[in-house]
Design a protein around this motif. Structure first.
Motif, PDB file in Angstrom:
ATOM      1  N   THR A 468       0.834  -1.183   0.000  1.00 54.43           N
ATOM      2  CA  THR A 468       0.000   0.000   0.000  1.00 54.43           C
ATOM      3  C   THR A 468       0.874   1.240   0.000  1.00 54.43           C
ATOM      4  O   THR A 468       2.101   1.144   0.050  1.00 54.43           O
ATOM      5  N   LYS A 469       0.264   2.397  -0.024  1.00 52.96           N
ATOM      6  CA  LYS A 469       1.038   3.628   0.015  1.00 52.96           C
ATOM      7  C   LYS A 469       1.854   3.711   1.302  1.00 52.96           C
ATOM      8  O   LYS A 469       1.425   3.229   2.347  1.00 52.96           O
ATOM      9  N   ALA A 470       2.998   4.346   1.203  1.00 57.49           N
ATOM     10  CA  ALA A 470       3.907   4.405   2.346  1.00 57.49           C
ATOM     11  C   ALA A 470       3.259   5.072   3.550  1.00 57.49           C
ATOM     12  O   ALA A 470       3.455   4.643   4.690  1.00 57.49           O
ATOM     13  N   ASP A 471       2.477   6.121   3.317  1.00 64.18           N
ATOM     14  CA  ASP A 471       1.868   6.807   4.460  1.00 64.18           C
ATOM     15  C   ASP A 471       0.883   5.909   5.186  1.00 64.18           C
ATOM     16  O   ASP A 471       0.802   5.913   6.417  1.00 64.18           O
ATOM     17  N   ILE A 472       0.157   5.071   4.438  1.00 66.68           N
ATOM     18  CA  ILE A 472      -0.790   4.149   5.071  1.00 66.68           C
ATOM     19  C   ILE A 472      -0.041   3.079   5.850  1.00 66.68           C
ATOM     20  O   ILE A 472      -0.426   2.708   6.967  1.00 66.68           O
ATOM     21  N   TYR A 473       1.046   2.565   5.260  1.00 71.30           N
ATOM     22  CA  TYR A 473       1.805   1.508   5.936  1.00 71.30           C
ATOM     23  C   TYR A 473       2.404   2.010   7.249  1.00 71.30           C
ATOM     24  O   TYR A 473       2.262   1.381   8.302  1.00 71.30           O
ATOM     25  N   TYR A 474       3.075   3.162   7.193  1.00 71.68           N
ATOM     26  CA  TYR A 474       3.709   3.669   8.412  1.00 71.68           C
ATOM     27  C   TYR A 474       2.668   4.082   9.449  1.00 71.68           C
ATOM     28  O   TYR A 474       2.844   3.839  10.658  1.00 71.68           O
ATOM     29  N   THR A 475       1.595   4.686   9.000  1.00 71.00           N
ATOM     30  CA  THR A 475       0.539   5.062   9.939  1.00 71.00           C
ATOM     31  C   THR A 475      -0.052   3.835  10.624  1.00 71.00           C
ATOM     32  O   THR A 475      -0.381   3.877  11.813  1.00 71.00           O
ATOM     33  N   SER A 476      -0.148   2.736   9.902  1.00 71.84           N
ATOM     34  CA  SER A 476      -0.657   1.499  10.493  1.00 71.84           C
ATOM     35  C   SER A 476       0.295   0.977  11.567  1.00 71.84           C
ATOM     36  O   SER A 476      -0.146   0.413  12.574  1.00 71.84           O
ATOM     37  N   ARG A 477       1.585   1.162  11.355  1.00 66.04           N
ATOM     38  CA  ARG A 477       2.554   0.799  12.397  1.00 66.04           C
ATOM     39  C   ARG A 477       2.253   1.553  13.687  1.00 66.04           C
ATOM     40  O   ARG A 477       2.226   0.981  14.778  1.00 66.04           O
ATOM     41  N   PHE A 478       2.050   2.856  13.539  1.00 63.95           N
ATOM     42  CA  PHE A 478       1.839   3.680  14.719  1.00 63.95           C
ATOM     43  C   PHE A 478       0.480   3.384  15.356  1.00 63.95           C
ATOM     44  O   PHE A 478       0.326   3.484  16.581  1.00 63.95           O
ATOM     45  N   ASP A 488       4.672   7.577  23.130  1.00 68.67           N
ATOM     46  CA  ASP A 488       5.972   8.176  22.855  1.00 68.67           C
ATOM     47  C   ASP A 488       6.902   7.141  22.245  1.00 68.67           C
ATOM     48  O   ASP A 488       6.807   5.942  22.548  1.00 68.67           O
ATOM     49  N   LEU A 489       7.825   7.598  21.405  1.00 68.37           N
ATOM     50  CA  LEU A 489       8.772   6.677  20.797  1.00 68.37           C
ATOM     51  C   LEU A 489      10.091   7.378  20.489  1.00 68.37           C
ATOM     52  O   LEU A 489      10.172   8.610  20.456  1.00 68.37           O
ATOM     53  N   LEU A 490      11.101   6.556  20.250  1.00 70.24           N
ATOM     54  CA  LEU A 490      12.408   7.026  19.798  1.00 70.24           C
ATOM     55  C   LEU A 490      12.466   6.897  18.285  1.00 70.24           C
ATOM     56  O   LEU A 490      11.982   5.910  17.723  1.00 70.24           O
ATOM     57  N   PHE A 491      13.073   7.855  17.623  1.00 68.32           N
ATOM     58  CA  PHE A 491      13.069   7.935  16.157  1.00 68.32           C
ATOM     59  C   PHE A 491      14.516   7.953  15.676  1.00 68.32           C
ATOM     60  O   PHE A 491      15.296   8.825  16.059  1.00 68.32           O
ATOM     61  N   LYS A 505      11.534  13.406   7.069  1.00 68.86           N
ATOM     62  CA  LYS A 505      10.582  14.488   7.372  1.00 68.86           C
ATOM     63  C   LYS A 505       9.151  13.992   7.214  1.00 68.86           C
ATOM     64  O   LYS A 505       8.269  14.316   8.032  1.00 68.86           O
ATOM     65  N   PHE A 506       8.934  13.181   6.197  1.00 71.79           N
ATOM     66  CA  PHE A 506       7.596  12.662   5.935  1.00 71.79           C
ATOM     67  C   PHE A 506       7.138  11.722   7.052  1.00 71.79           C
ATOM     68  O   PHE A 506       6.006  11.813   7.541  1.00 71.79           O
ATOM     69  N   ILE A 507       8.025  10.840   7.490  1.00 65.32           N
ATOM     70  CA  ILE A 507       7.659   9.885   8.548  1.00 65.32           C
ATOM     71  C   ILE A 507       7.444  10.596   9.872  1.00 65.32           C
ATOM     72  O   ILE A 507       6.532  10.244  10.639  1.00 65.32           O
ATOM     73  N   LYS A 508       8.252  11.611  10.153  1.00 64.34           N
ATOM     74  CA  LYS A 508       8.047  12.394  11.383  1.00 64.34           C
ATOM     75  C   LYS A 508       6.669  13.044  11.368  1.00 64.34           C
ATOM     76  O   LYS A 508       5.982  13.100  12.399  1.00 64.34           O
ATOM     77  N   TYR A 509       6.279  13.513  10.205  1.00 61.53           N
ATOM     78  CA  TYR A 509       4.952  14.102  10.076  1.00 61.53           C
ATOM     79  C   TYR A 509       3.861  13.061  10.353  1.00 61.53           C
ATOM     80  O   TYR A 509       2.873  13.342  11.053  1.00 61.53           O
ATOM     81  N   LEU A 510       4.052  11.848   9.836  1.00 65.97           N
ATOM     82  CA  LEU A 510       3.066  10.797  10.051  1.00 65.97           C
ATOM     83  C   LEU A 510       2.986  10.408  11.524  1.00 65.97           C
ATOM     84  O   LEU A 510       1.891  10.124  12.043  1.00 65.97           O
ATOM     85  N   ILE A 511       4.130  10.394  12.208  1.00 68.34           N
ATOM     86  CA  ILE A 511       4.141  10.057  13.635  1.00 68.34           C
ATOM     87  C   ILE A 511       3.308  11.071  14.415  1.00 68.34           C
ATOM     88  O   ILE A 511       2.467  10.706  15.246  1.00 68.34           O
ATOM     89  N   LYS A 512       3.550  12.334  14.161  1.00 69.47           N
ATOM     90  CA  LYS A 512       2.812  13.379  14.875  1.00 69.47           C
ATOM     91  C   LYS A 512       1.331  13.357  14.501  1.00 69.47           C
ATOM     92  O   LYS A 512       0.466  13.585  15.351  1.00 69.47           O
ATOM     93  N   SER A 514      -0.347  10.824  13.810  1.00 72.88           N
ATOM     94  CA  SER A 514      -0.951   9.653  14.444  1.00 72.88           C
ATOM     95  C   SER A 514      -1.182   9.865  15.932  1.00 72.88           C
ATOM     96  O   SER A 514      -1.734   8.987  16.595  1.00 72.88           O
ATOM     97  N   GLY A 515      -0.743  10.996  16.442  1.00 70.26           N
ATOM     98  CA  GLY A 515      -0.935  11.279  17.855  1.00 70.26           C
ATOM     99  C   GLY A 515       0.179  10.802  18.744  1.00 70.26           C
ATOM    100  O   GLY A 515       0.030  10.775  19.970  1.00 70.26           O
ATOM    101  N   MET A 516       1.306  10.435  18.152  1.00 68.95           N
ATOM    102  CA  MET A 516       2.447   9.989  18.944  1.00 68.95           C
ATOM    103  C   MET A 516       3.490  11.103  19.010  1.00 68.95           C
ATOM    104  O   MET A 516       3.444  12.076  18.251  1.00 68.95           O
ATOM    105  N   ARG A 517       4.432  10.926  19.925  1.00 71.87           N
ATOM    106  CA  ARG A 517       5.419  11.970  20.171  1.00 71.87           C
ATOM    107  C   ARG A 517       6.815  11.391  20.068  1.00 71.87           C
ATOM    108  O   ARG A 517       7.088  10.299  20.590  1.00 71.87           O
TER     109      ARG A 517
END
Length: 1146
Positions: A468-478, A488-491, A505-512, A514-517
């Motif tokens: 699937t699209k990268a944003d959907i995949y990473y968001t599903s992880r979170f 909270d997580l380490l990046f 930058k894109f993944i950091k945006y997805l983390i935030k 998703s409501g994570m820090r």
């Protein structure tokens, strides 16, 4: 070879040829024919002379044969009359079926040609073919005969007009033949339309390896495509058109007749024996030469001849005799299948560029694609087609332009119509760019992809990915992490290239989003993409910083995840304190790794989560899963590689249904993008604006260690479907290595080391055992000494007496003893849960149940420590009778009064908890090395044992215990004698035994309990049981009810110890509670019943309250506290000296 045969035959007819015959022409005879027959002795134009002139002219020339090339049937009657009148053989081009005695066709009949074609088709084992013919009458006639002969093998008969347009020819070849997968084609076309058909076959790339093309003798092909066949009338092989075909046919007949006359009849040619010869050779002769185009050259490879003398000729009378090697298109000599081959190239190699690394596991994963092709072929999912995968091995995960080009260049013609490309982004990009450079643009399907940039449809239009699209995949992880309560997580990601920085930058945006820090700052979140073990020293501070955040949830990206995991291990992360979400490749990082690196990875990977694409969805997916499991034990990702084949296959099926060319890149790519089908992954279709799959479900798995087979495996935990009303569906419980999920943050620990550094300290244990043994010996010696120094006599209570405060205190010992004994035994988990640590107060050892540590422990320890010194000091004063001399002073007199109350009571009741508390200073059973100075105090890990202050405190505590234990053991029998108001007495031997048992309890609690609570419980149970038996038999008290109370206390303690020992590793806590409570109630009920069966000799005085006794015992001015002074009249020392109660008060 054919040219040589032709010259020989020309030589043979020298002296007998065209000049011996009469050639009849007309105004319709083509000039080419006139030119070819210009050497004839008589050429008669029947359209320009009269019949009489024809007869006169023919009679004048003594002709042996007549040749009709008038190209019309108008003169058949005239020429037939001439032949009969002059008894001359007559050759005609006419297809007239009416027979005349001396008339012979110049060519083989149409039926004969059809039967010859049938013989060759049968010889080549063609099972199904398309018959293609022009609408010219002669061509249709041959086609009709062939249909009658081989109707069951003809897939279809397609006709077209002589002036067929190219677009129509293209549709015929592309949509009506190629799209049906028919690889055998028979062409009967004597017109110029054949050139159009051949051009269509070339443009549609119909002629491929394994294709069979057969031209009839009337089809004069100009497109000498290697591997095709045609039949040509014997000795007419050189004919390039219809005119030469007619001329060479005549030469062939003349040659055979002359040969027969001269050899068989032994005569020269005349018109009589010529007719005889023709009659013979027309019954049995070679009909056709079989021509095979090899390297664009016509090569005769065999003959078709008629082997029958019967007037009725059967189909099986035509025999094909091949004398040379056959070469089919593609320069192959054997066709294994008449189905059309669909070639897909597949990136299932095992080597990186320059063979730098090998990864056989990825090749194994592509077995799913291999099985998809085999299964499709076996089930004939594409009728008349079969799929073949062409392997490539140009790289797996990284791209080198020079290597890729040199690898693909020799393979370029074999890559087929589509490519099942790599798993990894760089290799996918390398395949795309390299094939573009080599002008080979074909659709490419990837199982995964793993890159944001590859989703760009405009930049990579020939690519689709089953991820699937990268944003959907990473968001599903979170989402998976948030579902577990993590916020909270380490990046940690690479940022060496512009693309990596953009991805970061894109993944950091997805983390935030998703409501994570993200916890770590920008200065501590970057590592090289190709991080290795050699980089650890350089990045040690980074990993140490991450460890110090105490955050357990980690997100990181790198080429080699295993080496980054090793770095986390080296920085101090351990299982139970580390969780990350990865893909299913996590298990593969544990394979083939040498020690100690394998142990590091296993330690930290256990318990981590895997977010992968859900495979084997729906009934079809389950069916594929079952089939694959019958062949392979591990089938992860095989569903995705299976569907890479399905994507192309289903697109081809769609194009075949519409008759479109599946080899056309644009049409195939369009079908792939627009098509929707049910595959192993469920519903498969692609995003309109990107290259990724639009539909996807995720599978959340967890890595756990299988103790049975001693290997790491993954267990399916839940499904995550962003398009479902239920986001996460749980299918199995989580399996955490520590029994519970790691917290988001590891709790703060003041210990100057990590928990993983802690191990058993052999030297600390040895010191503890030595001190414990010494204390036991001291106690034992004290017991022996006391045994010989004290009297064992007691006076039984036989009459009623008023109970005193000391008597109440004596009975209080029995319930306290119960709590003290079970506190020394194995952990009473059920008991503590039930009464919520209520027994702490009664055990007088707060550290046993509230695990007091650090500062609170020292407060309690020093309190007991100080009290014990105070107790020892007072005990020595009383033993030396210094209290008498100190009573002269009011201050010291009050102090002595307190001593006289506290020392006996607390010396008896507090002996066990005091010893237990003070012994804690020696509990240094764990450390960070084998050195005694590296062991630490169990109650305070910041204190390293036998260093600095601890050494002094431990030394002083040893002295205190060495004094306290003998004093207590010796004075316990004497304290009862000093209590004037105490009526209950204990045999000194019993008190000595009780002291020895209590010391044993304390020692076991500090030693054996830490290593094996089962054996510890057994030991405590045996001691308690022995003491109980001794109590029953010895009857240590002068009051029976006191003995019964002691037995009740010991029996209840024994029951609690036995239940705790038996249930701690098996049954549930609730069962434990129920069994223990029922047993204790039973003991209490039975004991109480026995207790009241014996007479009560100690009774309370009427109107006297226990509170008054307490005030009298501890306060001098007790009158101030009395509400009614009359109640205090009898509360005097003299009153308590009265033993008997008057009969009037019985």
């Amino acid at each position: 070879m054919s040219g040589l045969a032709f010259l020989i035959q020309l030589y043979c007819v020298f002296g007998f040829g065209i000049e011996d015959g009469a050639i009849f022409i007309s105004n319709k005879t083509p000039n080419q024919i006139k030119t070819l027959f210009s050497n004839a002795s008589s050429i008669i134009d029947v359209s320009s002379v009269s019949v009489n002139e024809i007869f006169s002219s023919f009679e004048l020339h003594a002709c042996i044969f007549i040749v009709d090339v008038t190209w019309t049937k108008s003169y058949l009657g005239l020429i037939n009359s001439l032949s009969e009148t002059f008894e001359v053989a007559y050759f005609t081009l006419s297809t007239e079926s009416t027979k005349f005695m001396a008339r012979y066709p110049l060519h083989n009949t149409k039926k004969c040609e059809a039967q010859s074609l049938s013989s060759l088709i049968t010889f080549l084992a063609v099972e199904e073919y398309v018959l293609l013919s022009s609408t010219v009458h002669e061509d249709l006639s041959v086609a009709d005969y062939l249909i009658d002969i081989m109707q069951e093998k003809i897939h279809s008969h397609i006709t077209y007009p002589e002036g067929v347009q190219q677009v129509i020819a293209d549709n015929i070849i592309g949509k009506m033949i190629k799209s049906k997968g028919i690889k055998a084609l028979v062409i009967i076309d004597s017109t110029d339309a054949l050139k159009t058909i051949e051009k269509a076959m070339e443009s549609k790339k119909y002629i491929t390896p394994g294709t069979i093309i057969i031209y009839s003798s009337r089809s004069f092909s100009q497109n000498h495509t290697s591997g095709t066949f045609k039949i040509e009338e014997y000795m007419s092989e050189k004919a390039k058109n219809q005119y030469e075909f007619d001329y060479f046919a005549l030469i062939n007949r003349l040659s055979k007749a002359q040969e027969y006359i001269e050899i068989e009849l032994g005569s020269s040619v005349n018109k009589n024996n010529f007719i005889q010869a023709l009659s013979k050779i027309y019954q049995s002769n070679i009909l056709y030469s079989i021509i095979n185009i090899q390297n664009n050259i016509e090569i005769p490879i065999g003959l078709i001849y008629q082997n029958s003398t019967n007037e009725t000729i059967e189909n099986n009378d035509f025999i094909t005799n091949i004398t040379e090697t056959i070469y089919f298109p593609g320069n192959i000599t054997h066709i294994t299948s008449m189905k059309t081959k669909l070639v897909f190239s597949i990136a299932n190699g095992t080597n990186e560029p320059y063979h730098a690394f090998q990864f056989p596991i990825l090749s194994f994963v592509y077995e799913g694609a291999n099985y998809a092709a085999l299964r499709s072929n076996a089930k004939n999912e594409i009728p008349n087609f079969y799929i073949e995968l062409f392997p490539t091995d140009c790289g797996i995960s990284w791209y080198d332009p020079y290597w890729y080009k040199s690898c693909f260049e020799p393979l370029i013609d074999n890559l087929g119509i589509a490519m099942l490309t790599s798993f990894f982004a760089d290799a996918i990009k390398g395949n795309l760019l390299t094939l573009r450079e080599l002008s080979k643009v074909i659709p490419q399907v990837s199982p995964i992809g793993g890159s944001l940039i590859l989703d760009n449809k405009e930049k990579y239009p020939e690519l689709v990915k089953l991820e699937t699209k990268a944003d959907i995949y990473y968001t599903s992880r979170f989402m998976a992490l948030k579902n577990l309560g993590y916020t909270d997580l380490l990046f940690l990601v690479p940022n060496e290239t512009e693309q990596q920085r953009s991805d970061s930058k894109f993944i950091k945006y997805l983390i935030k989003s998703s409501g994570m820090r993200i916890i770590n700052d920008d200065d501590h979140m970057f590592i090289p993409y190709n991080y290795t073990r050699l980089d650890f020293e350089k990045y040690y501070e980074l990993f140490k910083y991450l460890k110090d955040t105490r955050c357990t949830v980690v997100f990181f990206l790198a080429y080699d995840l295993g080496m980054v995991i090793e770095a986390f291990y080296d920085a101090g992360f351990r299982k139970g304190g580390f969780i990350y979400v990865t893909d299913s490749g996590a298990l593969h990082i544990l394979d083939g790794i040498e020690e100690p690196y394998a142990s590091k990875r296993k330690e930290i990977v256990e318990g981590s989560l895997i977010l992968s694409y859900r495979e084997y969805v729906g009934d079809y997916g389950k069916e594929i899963q079952k089939e694959l499991l019958e062949m392979y034990s591990e089938i992860t990702y095989m569903c995705m590689t299976f569907d890479t084949v399905s994507v192309v296959k289903e697109a081809i099926i769609y194009l075949l249904s519409t008759g479109d060319d599946y080899e056309d890149y644009n049409k195939l790519m369009s079908a792939i993008r627009k098509n929707k089908f049910t595959g192993c992954l469920g519903n498969v279709y692609f995003s309109i604006d990107g290259n990724s799959r639009a539909s996807s479900q995720f599978l959340i798995q967890q890595i756990y260690y299988n103790l049975t087979i001693q290997t790491f495996e993954s267990i399916d935990i839940s499904y995550l479907d962003r398009f479902s009303s239920q986001l996460i569906t749980i299918i199995n419980p989580y399996v955490w290595p520590t029994g519970s999920p790691p917290p988001n943050y590891i709790p703060y620990s003041p210990c100057p080391f990590d928990s993983y550094e802690v191990h058993s300290s052999s030297k600390g244990i040895m010191v503890l055992c030595v001190i414990s043994s010494l204390l036991f010996v001291i106690c034992l010696v004290s017991c022996v000494f006391t045994l010989f120094k004290t009297k064992n006599e007691i006076n039984l209570i036989s009459s009623k007496k008023y109970i005193s405060f000391d008597d109440y205190m004596f009975f209080l010992y029995f319930p306290l003893q119960f709590f003290q004994i079970i506190a020394m035994g194995p952990d009473q988990l059920a008991y503590k849960k039930f009464i919520k640590n209520f027994q702490v107060f009664f055990s007088l050892d707060f550290n046993l149940y509230f695990y007091i540590e650090f500062e609170r422990f020292w407060h309690l320890f020093y309190s007991v420590f100080g009290f014990t010194i105070y107790w020892i000091f007072g005990c020595i004063l009383l033993m030396l009778r210094l209290d008498v001399s100190l009573e002269r002073f009011s201050i010291t007199r009050e102090l002595m009064d307190i001593y006289k109350i506290i020392i006996p009571s607390f010396g008896h009741l507090g002996f066990l908890p005091i010893v237990s508390m003070l012994m804690n200073i020696f509990v240094c059973i764990e450390g960070i090395s084998d050195e005694i100075t590296d062991s630490f105090l169990k109650q305070d890990c910041t204190v390293m044992c036998y260093n600095h202050n601890h050494k002094a405190i431990a030394s002083i505590t040893s002295i205190i215990l060495l004094v306290f234990i003998p004093l207590t053991v010796y004075n316990r029998p004497l304290w009862e004698q000093t209590k004037i108001s105490l009526h209950i007495q204990t045999k000194s031997k019993y008190l000595i035994l009780l002291s020895l048992c209590q010391i044993s309890f304390a020692i076991l609690n500090k030693t054996l309990k830490f290593y094996d609570q089962l054996y510890h419980g057994i030991a405590c149970s045996l001691i308690t049981f022995g003491l109980l038996i001794f109590t029953i038999l010895y009857r240590p008290y002068n009051y029976t009810r006191a003995t019964i109370s002691q037995c009740i206390s010991l029996t209840a303690a024994l029951w609690a110890l036995v239940v705790a020992t038996s249930f701690r590793n098996g049954s549930s806590l609730d069962i434990w509670i129920i069994v223990e409570i029922i047993g204790l109630i039973f003991v209490l009920i039975c004991g109480t019943a026995i207790f009241y069966k014996f007479p009560q000799f100690l009774i309370s005085e009427k109107g006297l309250e226990i509170s008054k006794l307490f005030l009298f015992q501890f306060f001098k001015k007790y009158e101030d506290y009395a509400k009614y002074h009359r109640s205090l009249n009898n509360m005097t020392e003299e009153k308590y000296k009265t033993d008997e109660i008057p009969e009037s008060e019985y």
